[in-house]
Design a protein around this motif. Sequence first.
Motif, PDB file in Angstrom:
ATOM      1  N   ARG A   2      13.304   6.995  60.775  1.00 44.22           N
ATOM      2  CA  ARG A   2      12.604   5.938  61.518  1.00 44.22           C
ATOM      3  C   ARG A   2      11.278   6.435  62.078  1.00 44.22           C
ATOM      4  N   THR A  53       6.146   5.066  57.834  1.00 48.62           N
ATOM      5  CA  THR A  53       4.860   4.400  58.006  1.00 48.62           C
ATOM      6  C   THR A  53       4.354   3.972  56.637  1.00 48.62           C
ATOM      7  N   GLN A  67      21.038   0.048  56.551  1.00 48.41           N
ATOM      8  CA  GLN A  67      20.387  -0.465  57.754  1.00 48.41           C
ATOM      9  C   GLN A  67      19.223   0.420  58.157  1.00 48.41           C
ATOM     10  N   ALA A 122      16.432  -0.357  55.815  1.00 49.74           N
ATOM     11  CA  ALA A 122      15.802  -1.637  56.135  1.00 49.74           C
ATOM     12  C   ALA A 122      14.859  -1.510  57.323  1.00 49.74           C
ATOM     13  N   THR A 123      15.270  -0.743  58.331  1.00 52.35           N
ATOM     14  CA  THR A 123      14.410  -0.525  59.500  1.00 52.35           C
ATOM     15  C   THR A 123      13.141   0.214  59.098  1.00 52.35           C
ATOM     16  N   CYS A 124      13.291   1.225  58.249  1.00 49.47           N
ATOM     17  CA  CYS A 124      12.122   1.984  57.791  1.00 49.47           C
ATOM     18  C   CYS A 124      11.187   1.105  56.965  1.00 49.47           C
ATOM     19  N   ALA A 125      11.757   0.261  56.126  1.00 46.95           N
ATOM     20  CA  ALA A 125      10.944  -0.638  55.306  1.00 46.95           C
ATOM     21  C   ALA A 125      10.171  -1.619  56.179  1.00 46.95           C
ATOM     22  N   SER A 126      10.770  -2.041  57.289  1.00 44.22           N
ATOM     23  CA  SER A 126      10.081  -2.969  58.185  1.00 44.22           C
ATOM     24  C   SER A 126       8.887  -2.317  58.873  1.00 44.22           C
ATOM     25  N   SER A 127       8.860  -0.963  58.864  1.00 41.61           N
ATOM     26  CA  SER A 127       7.719  -0.227  59.425  1.00 41.61           C
ATOM     27  C   SER A 127       6.650   0.043  58.373  1.00 41.61           C
ATOM     28  N   GLY A 128       6.887  -0.424  57.160  1.00 38.61           N
ATOM     29  CA  GLY A 128       5.886  -0.301  56.118  1.00 38.61           C
ATOM     30  C   GLY A 128       6.139   0.768  55.082  1.00 38.61           C
ATOM     31  N   CYS A 166      11.185   2.498  50.691  1.00 37.41           N
ATOM     32  CA  CYS A 166      12.470   3.178  50.881  1.00 37.41           C
ATOM     33  C   CYS A 166      13.408   2.954  49.715  1.00 37.41           C
TER      34      CYS A 166
END
Length: 257
Positions: A25, A29, A51, A54-60, A63
């Motif tokens: 996490r 970036t 999960q 998915a969180t890492c992907a939401s940061s750009g 993954c």
Amino acid sequence: MSDASFDRVVLVTGAGSGIGAALARRIATPRVALMLHARGADTASRERLEQVAATCASSGAMCSTVYGDLAERGAPEHAVHQTLAQFGALDQIVANAGHAQRQSLGSLDVESLTESFAAMPAAFAALVKRAASALETSKRARVVAVSSFVAHRYRADSPFAATAAAKAALESLVKTAAAELAPHGVTVNCVAPGYTRKDRGPSANNAAAWTRAAEATPLGQIAEPNDIAALIAFLLSDEARHITGQVIHIDGGLTLG
């Protein structure tokens, strides 16, 4: 997929929880590609890793995930192969997967010792050997392994016979890899955490055990996964380009003296 789209491609083992998840996490970036690994022995383990991804992907970050028991023959090589196949490069490895098993020498059996060595130092060696050619051609090549204070602090009332031996072997292999890969500009380091809070499992809510751990730590508190992740992220950074072959303790003073 070509590596031209990314500033760096990072493989993180044991990324489904704890330090591995916190690191993923933190470094997620845009223009970073992450291959996140977990053992994936059950549905819950796979859901946790997905999960995190998915969180890492939401940061750009870009993954992907890979599963396998690194103690099994071929599993570390498979994780590296999947990374190269997915992203076309591999710049950095964080060998975080492992476990701590409380066990005295008197109760130590060959199977436990063999499994600990297969899952930690042997898996580390296999990862680095398979990735060597990719690392040697990278401009940001970094390898970080996660050891433990148990390789440095021995107490009869808190024995970790197999784990301590395996982590000590891991640290030795880190130094060997650092020496051999230095001519190619690859840095290889090790972090040795002290008591670090877990975010899953029965021990996560064992208040009495965590209180004792905090009391045994000179700073009077146990680490959070993010504390360890911050150090690893630094060792992966350009600013750490002149640090290699080191075992860095991050344990609140637990191994003082």
